[in-house]
Design a protein around this motif. Structure first.
Motif, PDB file in Angstrom:
ATOM      1  N   THR A  82      13.424 -11.782  -4.524  1.00 38.18           N
ATOM      2  CA  THR A  82      11.755 -11.977  -4.133  1.00 38.18           C
ATOM      3  C   THR A  82      11.625 -11.884  -2.538  1.00 38.18           C
ATOM      4  O   THR A  82      10.771 -11.134  -2.384  1.00 38.18           O
ATOM      5  CB  THR A  82      11.444 -13.319  -4.841  1.00 38.18           C
ATOM      6  N   ALA A  83      12.505 -12.510  -1.753  1.00 45.36           N
ATOM      7  CA  ALA A  83      12.499 -12.414  -0.354  1.00 45.36           C
ATOM      8  C   ALA A  83      12.474 -10.994   0.158  1.00 45.36           C
ATOM      9  O   ALA A  83      11.776 -10.731   0.844  1.00 45.36           O
ATOM     10  CB  ALA A  83      13.324 -13.457   0.207  1.00 45.36           C
ATOM     11  N   GLN A  84      13.450 -10.245  -0.444  1.00 43.12           N
ATOM     12  CA  GLN A  84      13.428  -8.878   0.143  1.00 43.12           C
ATOM     13  C   GLN A  84      12.423  -8.009  -0.454  1.00 43.12           C
ATOM     14  O   GLN A  84      11.732  -7.066   0.289  1.00 43.12           O
ATOM     15  CB  GLN A  84      14.895  -8.066  -0.483  1.00 43.12           C
ATOM     16  N   TRP A  85      11.846  -8.401  -1.696  1.00 40.93           N
ATOM     17  CA  TRP A  85      10.547  -7.484  -2.127  1.00 40.93           C
ATOM     18  C   TRP A  85       9.301  -7.949  -1.150  1.00 40.93           C
ATOM     19  O   TRP A  85       8.711  -6.963  -0.816  1.00 40.93           O
ATOM     20  CB  TRP A  85      10.210  -7.931  -3.727  1.00 40.93           C
ATOM     21  N   VAL A  86       9.335  -9.164  -0.823  1.00 35.68           N
ATOM     22  CA  VAL A  86       8.041  -9.511  -0.061  1.00 35.68           C
ATOM     23  C   VAL A  86       8.306  -8.709   1.456  1.00 35.68           C
ATOM     24  O   VAL A  86       7.343  -8.165   1.978  1.00 35.68           O
ATOM     25  CB  VAL A  86       8.170 -11.188  -0.003  1.00 35.68           C
ATOM     26  N   LYS A  87       9.432  -8.732   2.024  1.00 39.17           N
ATOM     27  CA  LYS A  87       9.989  -8.313   3.082  1.00 39.17           C
ATOM     28  C   LYS A  87       9.287  -6.691   2.957  1.00 39.17           C
ATOM     29  O   LYS A  87       8.829  -6.107   3.926  1.00 39.17           O
ATOM     30  CB  LYS A  87      11.210  -8.350   3.682  1.00 39.17           C
ATOM     31  N   GLY A  88      10.131  -6.251   2.037  1.00 36.58           N
ATOM     32  CA  GLY A  88       9.572  -4.625   1.890  1.00 36.58           C
ATOM     33  C   GLY A  88       8.077  -4.218   1.775  1.00 36.58           C
ATOM     34  O   GLY A  88       7.715  -3.126   2.013  1.00 36.58           O
ATOM     35  N   MET A  89       7.368  -5.357   1.283  1.00 29.94           N
ATOM     36  CA  MET A  89       5.950  -4.932   0.985  1.00 29.94           C
ATOM     37  C   MET A  89       5.507  -5.068   2.269  1.00 29.94           C
ATOM     38  O   MET A  89       4.435  -4.310   2.516  1.00 29.94           O
ATOM     39  CB  MET A  89       5.629  -6.023   0.128  1.00 29.94           C
ATOM     40  N   LEU A  90       6.014  -5.993   2.972  1.00 31.63           N
ATOM     41  CA  LEU A  90       4.840  -6.386   4.388  1.00 31.63           C
ATOM     42  C   LEU A  90       5.139  -5.342   5.498  1.00 31.63           C
ATOM     43  O   LEU A  90       4.692  -5.153   6.333  1.00 31.63           O
ATOM     44  CB  LEU A  90       5.378  -7.864   4.665  1.00 31.63           C
ATOM     45  N   GLN A  91       6.573  -4.948   5.443  1.00 32.07           N
ATOM     46  CA  GLN A  91       6.952  -4.170   6.645  1.00 32.07           C
ATOM     47  C   GLN A  91       5.951  -2.967   6.696  1.00 32.07           C
ATOM     48  O   GLN A  91       5.849  -2.846   8.256  1.00 32.07           O
ATOM     49  CB  GLN A  91       8.578  -3.698   6.420  1.00 32.07           C
ATOM     50  N   PRO A  92       5.709  -1.780   5.837  1.00 35.91           N
ATOM     51  CA  PRO A  92       4.920  -0.988   6.059  1.00 35.91           C
ATOM     52  C   PRO A  92       3.520  -1.275   6.794  1.00 35.91           C
ATOM     53  O   PRO A  92       2.998  -0.674   7.633  1.00 35.91           O
ATOM     54  CB  PRO A  92       4.829  -0.354   4.910  1.00 35.91           C
ATOM     55  N   HIS A  93       2.860  -2.520   6.381  1.00 32.85           N
ATOM     56  CA  HIS A  93       1.640  -2.946   6.881  1.00 32.85           C
ATOM     57  C   HIS A  93       1.465  -3.628   8.142  1.00 32.85           C
ATOM     58  O   HIS A  93       0.661  -3.548   8.934  1.00 32.85           O
ATOM     59  CB  HIS A  93       1.191  -3.965   5.906  1.00 32.85           C
ATOM     60  N   LEU A  94       2.787  -3.934   8.621  1.00 32.84           N
ATOM     61  CA  LEU A  94       2.846  -4.608   9.988  1.00 32.84           C
ATOM     62  C   LEU A  94       3.988  -3.659  11.023  1.00 32.84           C
ATOM     63  O   LEU A  94       3.695  -4.155  12.234  1.00 32.84           O
ATOM     64  CB  LEU A  94       3.882  -6.026   9.596  1.00 32.84           C
ATOM     65  N   ALA A  95       4.360  -2.615  10.619  1.00 29.85           N
ATOM     66  CA  ALA A  95       5.267  -2.156  11.587  1.00 29.85           C
ATOM     67  C   ALA A  95       4.591  -1.338  12.734  1.00 29.85           C
ATOM     68  O   ALA A  95       5.153  -1.077  13.745  1.00 29.85           O
ATOM     69  CB  ALA A  95       5.954  -1.020  10.829  1.00 29.85           C
ATOM     70  N   ARG A  96       3.208  -1.017  12.407  1.00 30.74           N
ATOM     71  CA  ARG A  96       2.336  -0.219  13.691  1.00 30.74           C
ATOM     72  C   ARG A  96       2.209  -1.437  14.851  1.00 30.74           C
ATOM     73  O   ARG A  96       1.573  -0.836  15.757  1.00 30.74           O
ATOM     74  CB  ARG A  96       1.262   0.234  12.968  1.00 30.74           C
ATOM     75  N   HIS A  97       2.506  -2.539  14.776  1.00 26.68           N
ATOM     76  CA  HIS A  97       2.304  -3.478  15.794  1.00 26.68           C
ATOM     77  C   HIS A  97       3.559  -3.872  16.515  1.00 26.68           C
ATOM     78  O   HIS A  97       4.242  -4.721  16.244  1.00 26.68           O
ATOM     79  CB  HIS A  97       1.657  -4.979  15.165  1.00 26.68           C
TER      80      HIS A  97
END
Length: 141
Positions: A82-97
């Motif tokens: 679950t933690a890895q899924w959350v991380k994987g979901m968030l990274q593309p949305h946050l990587a541009r910062h």
């Protein structure tokens, strides 16, 4: 119900980014059988001078608290997935910062303390829950 409380400094999420992330989150839960309306995503913009990490204000930050109520992780390995899924979901949305500080945690709340529209949700994976998913709304069962 999964409820995602997303606290962020200005400039991290615009309207389009919020919609995309909320849709991605909801899509995942639908894939594992939850009704889409179980998923609540709240974006709370916090001024930089009100967002502190390590006792210091930061310019770019995201802090996410996820409440899981409809389903629970069975064991340590499931919690890690679950933690890895959350991380994987968030990274593309946050990587541009560049320089963004971000973190999250997931709580598992007792489903005995949960109602939607005054109704206790049906048991997980039951026919009634599947009906709620198809209707995308509550009903007596």
């Amino acid at each position: 119900m999964p409820m995602w409380n997303i606290h962020h400094t200005p400039g991290v999420f615009g309207a389009v980014e919020k919609q995309r992330l909320a849709s991605d989150i909801t899509d995942h839960y639908e894939k594992v059988g939850l009704p889409r309306f179980y998923v609540v995503t709240l974006f709370q913009q916090v001024r930089c001078e009100d967002f502190y990490v390590g006792g210091r204000p930061i310019e770019l930050g995201v802090r996410i608290a996820v409440d899981h109520i409809a389903r629970r992780n069975a064991d340590e390995e499931a919690r890690r997935r679950t933690a890895q899924w959350v991380k994987g979901m968030l990274q593309p949305h946050l990587a541009r910062h560049d320089g963004l500080h971000w973190e999250f945690h997931v709580d598992e709340t007792s489903s005995e303390l949960w109602m939607i529209n005054g109704l206790v949700p049906p048991p997980p994976f039951s026919d009634a829950e599947r009906r709620w998913a198809v209707m995308n709304s509550t009903s007596d069962y």
